[in-house]
Scaffold this motif. Structure first.
Motif, PDB file in Angstrom:
ATOM      1  N   THR A 167       5.978  -1.818  12.396  1.00  0.00           N
ATOM      2  CA  THR A 167       4.999  -2.897  12.337  1.00  0.00           C
ATOM      3  C   THR A 167       3.675  -2.347  12.848  1.00  0.00           C
ATOM      4  O   THR A 167       3.657  -1.579  13.818  1.00  0.00           O
ATOM      5  N   GLY A 168       2.578  -2.742  12.207  1.00  0.00           N
ATOM      6  CA  GLY A 168       1.257  -2.292  12.656  1.00  0.00           C
ATOM      7  C   GLY A 168       0.372  -3.463  13.010  1.00  0.00           C
ATOM      8  O   GLY A 168       0.661  -4.610  12.633  1.00  0.00           O
TER       9      GLY A 168
ATOM     10  N   LEU B  78      -0.529  -7.031  11.394  1.00  0.00           N
ATOM     11  CA  LEU B  78      -0.888  -7.025   9.978  1.00  0.00           C
ATOM     12  C   LEU B  78       0.024  -7.968   9.203  1.00  0.00           C
ATOM     13  O   LEU B  78       1.214  -8.092   9.511  1.00  0.00           O
ATOM     14  N   GLY B  79      -0.533  -8.634   8.193  1.00  0.00           N
ATOM     15  CA  GLY B  79       0.296  -9.449   7.299  1.00  0.00           C
ATOM     16  C   GLY B  79       1.058  -8.541   6.351  1.00  0.00           C
ATOM     17  O   GLY B  79       0.686  -7.380   6.150  1.00  0.00           O
ATOM     18  N   GLU B  80       2.144  -9.069   5.794  1.00  0.00           N
ATOM     19  CA  GLU B  80       2.999  -8.262   4.913  1.00  0.00           C
ATOM     20  C   GLU B  80       2.186  -7.608   3.787  1.00  0.00           C
ATOM     21  O   GLU B  80       2.428  -6.460   3.399  1.00  0.00           O
ATOM     22  N   GLY B  81       1.173  -8.319   3.263  1.00  0.00           N
ATOM     23  CA  GLY B  81       0.374  -7.810   2.152  1.00  0.00           C
ATOM     24  C   GLY B  81      -0.481  -6.596   2.502  1.00  0.00           C
ATOM     25  O   GLY B  81      -0.975  -5.900   1.611  1.00  0.00           O
ATOM     26  N   ALA B  82      -0.662  -6.335   3.806  1.00  0.00           N
ATOM     27  CA  ALA B  82      -1.525  -5.228   4.229  1.00  0.00           C
ATOM     28  C   ALA B  82      -0.829  -3.876   4.094  1.00  0.00           C
ATOM     29  O   ALA B  82      -1.476  -2.830   4.097  1.00  0.00           O
ATOM     30  N   TYR B  83       0.507  -3.885   3.976  1.00  0.00           N
ATOM     31  CA  TYR B  83       1.250  -2.623   3.944  1.00  0.00           C
ATOM     32  C   TYR B  83       1.342  -2.074   2.524  1.00  0.00           C
ATOM     33  O   TYR B  83       1.755  -2.775   1.606  1.00  0.00           O
ATOM     34  N   LEU B  84       0.972  -0.819   2.347  1.00  0.00           N
ATOM     35  CA  LEU B  84       1.220  -0.150   1.070  1.00  0.00           C
ATOM     36  C   LEU B  84       2.634   0.405   1.081  1.00  0.00           C
ATOM     37  O   LEU B  84       3.315   0.482   0.068  1.00  0.00           O
ATOM     38  N   ARG B  85       3.071   0.836   2.259  1.00  0.00           N
ATOM     39  CA  ARG B  85       4.453   1.267   2.428  1.00  0.00           C
ATOM     40  C   ARG B  85       4.891   0.907   3.848  1.00  0.00           C
ATOM     41  O   ARG B  85       4.134   1.110   4.802  1.00  0.00           O
ATOM     42  N   ARG B  86       6.102   0.388   3.985  1.00  0.00           N
ATOM     43  CA  ARG B  86       6.574  -0.019   5.294  1.00  0.00           C
ATOM     44  C   ARG B  86       8.054   0.315   5.408  1.00  0.00           C
ATOM     45  O   ARG B  86       8.902  -0.335   4.801  1.00  0.00           O
TER      46      ARG B  86
ATOM     47  N   GLU C 296       7.988   5.134   8.729  1.00  0.00           N
ATOM     48  CA  GLU C 296       6.683   5.399   8.131  1.00  0.00           C
ATOM     49  C   GLU C 296       5.939   4.127   7.786  1.00  0.00           C
ATOM     50  O   GLU C 296       6.528   3.118   7.407  1.00  0.00           O
ATOM     51  N   LEU C 297       4.634   4.239   7.934  1.00  0.00           N
ATOM     52  CA  LEU C 297       3.767   3.104   7.696  1.00  0.00           C
ATOM     53  C   LEU C 297       2.547   3.586   6.931  1.00  0.00           C
ATOM     54  O   LEU C 297       1.897   4.545   7.323  1.00  0.00           O
TER      55      LEU C 297
END
Ligand code: ZN
Ligand code: ZN
Length: 464
Positions: A28-29, A54-62, A66-67
């Motif tokens: 989580t970031g 960060l909201g779920e939509g902010a992640y390109l990869r989670r 790795e983030l």
């Protein structure tokens, strides 16, 4: 001083949100907004103000290890930081039993990439990053801040709320720290709390009857770093209740007399006696590095400072007072003790009406002006000598130190009371909780909690 310690101070709202983020098995970031305060000896306090995950939509990869986050993901949090005058730290988790509190090579690179844009968007020179790792209830951390190019490791996290919890980046090796001296304490509350006690830096404001009794108990409990503040010198009448004082000490600064006494109890302790009043800015700033402050002063102006300090620096303050009331012909009518704990989210001394604002103003006025106002009946007379008896100052001191122990051990009732009243003449004890007055600086919604030591210090004008 680059080697002086740095502590991340977190109200439970933020600490709990960080722990909850560890329950997610993927990383989580987020962005942690912080206030900053550096003490005159170089100790740095990094004060948690808001955590923006960060909201779920902010992640390109989670994933678990790795983030990858879109470059505009932190824009709203950084705009908020600029708005409230906070520094921004990149926060992320290393979840799971195998999560380690160390920066990976990738984490190091992310810090290098983010430092500049974070600084530019917040308008604050300081950038930082924080990782929490492991399982929620056994979370460890790695955090650092930089101003320019040099990094400074954060070695401690101090959670301040109804319960107090200290986590050190490098926990003292159990085998190497001898707790033998404190065997009887350890039997009462365990080795973990004992190690915390010895790692705390504590301030005692007022070295009179209550303050000297608090300080002596802290020393015997195992506290090893103590700042003692008192403007006065020891008088003959102090001997009736000031611990460690002897006739030979009369005329010496009270803070120094107490420090010398405590040094005989604990030769390994670091004592910082300060002869001065906390209504002076440079004296008040000496308390920035303290994890917790005991308020044992009987002046109202000093209590106003402690009240603000607890909000702006997130420093828990355990304030105590004893009031002996007698009739005009000297007959004792009441023995009232009070121990009030100021922590983020609880009412301050002003909201509780524990400070006489008129007297505080009188105490702060220049002596001549005050004398004139008092003569004309516009100000209360000051300098009256209040009755005081060692049995009662000591009883209240013990209740105040007990408050610290109970918050460290998570012992006692829920919800935790923020004030204990000792009506000693009635042999009665009661406890209560009070909420901040809406909009006052102690109200979390007012945005003052954790603002740090920006000028003007504590957002007030300083006479001296
Ligand atoms: Zn990482
Ligand atoms: Zn208040």
């Amino acid at each position: 001083v680059a080697s002086a310690s740095a502590t991340l101070v977190l109200p439970d709202t933020i600490a709990n949100a960080m722990r909850a983020a560890l329950e997610e098995s993927r990383e989580t970031g987020g962005v942690l907004l912080v206030g900053l305060a550096e003490s005159p000896d170089g100790t740095l306090r990094v004060l948690g103000r808001e955590l923006h995950l960060l909201g779920e939509g902010a992640y390109l990869r989670r994933e678990r290890g790795e983030l990858v986050v879109g470059s505009d993901a932190w824009a709203p949090a950084l705009a908020r930081a600029a708005q409230i005058g906070a520094a921004a730290m990149w926060f992320h988790t290393h979840p799971g039993a195998s999560g380690r509190p160390f920066r990976s090579r990738r984490d190091e690179r992310v810090d290098e990439l983010l430092a500049e844009p974070f600084r530019i968007r917040t308008g604050v020179e300081v950038y930082g990053s924080a990782i929490i790792a492991g399982e929620p209830q056994r979370a460890r951390f790695a955090a650092r801040v930089s101003e320019g190019t040099a990094w400074r490791e954060i070695s401690r996290v101090w959670e301040v709320s109804d319960r107090l919890r200290l986590t050190q980046a490098v926990e003292p090796d159990e085998a190497q720290t001898s707790l033998e001296l404190f065997d009887r304490n350890v039997r009462a509350f365990g080795g973990g709390v004992q190690r915390t006690v010895s790692a705390l830096s504590i301030g005692v404001v007022g070295a009179g009857g209550t303050g000297s009794a608090v300080a002596e108990q802290l020393m015997r409990l195992g506290v090893r770093k103590l700042t003692i503040v008192d403007p006065d010198t020891l008088s003959r009448s102090n001997l009736t209740r000031v611990y460690g004082s002897t006739p030979a000490d009369i005329g010496q600064p009270k803070a120094a007399v107490l420090a010398a006494h405590l040094a005989r109890i604990a030769p390994d302790a670091k004592m910082v006696p300060v002869q001065g009043s906390i209504v002076e800015e440079d004296v008040a700033r000496r308390l920035i590095g303290c994890d917790l402050v005991f308020g044992c002063t009987d002046d109202n102006a000093g209590r106003l400072i402690l009240s603000r300090l607890s909000s702006y620096l997130l420093t828990p303050v355990i304030d105590c007072g004893v009031l002996l009331s007698s009739t005009a012909n000297g007959e004792l009518r009441g023995i009232d003790g009070r121990v009030t704990t100021l922590i983020p989210g609880a009412a301050c001394l002003v909201c509780r009406k524990r400070v006489d604002l008129e007297r505080a103003r009188a105490e702060l006025a220049p002596a001549e002006e005050h004398a004139r106002l008092a003569r004309e009946g516009y100000a209360p007379a000051l300098g009256r000598v209040e009755p005081a008896v060692v049995a009662y100052t000591t009883a209240v001191a013990a209740a105040a130190v007990g408050e610290l122990i109970e918050r460290l051990t998570a012992f006692g009732p829920e919800p935790v009371p923020n004030e204990v009243l000792l009506r000693l003449h009635e042999r009665e004890l009661s406890a209560n909780r009070a909420e901040p007055r809406p909009g006052h600086y102690c109200d979390p919604a007012a945005g003052k909690l954790g603002r740090g030591a920006a000028d003007p210090f504590l957002e007030q004008t300083w006479a001296r």
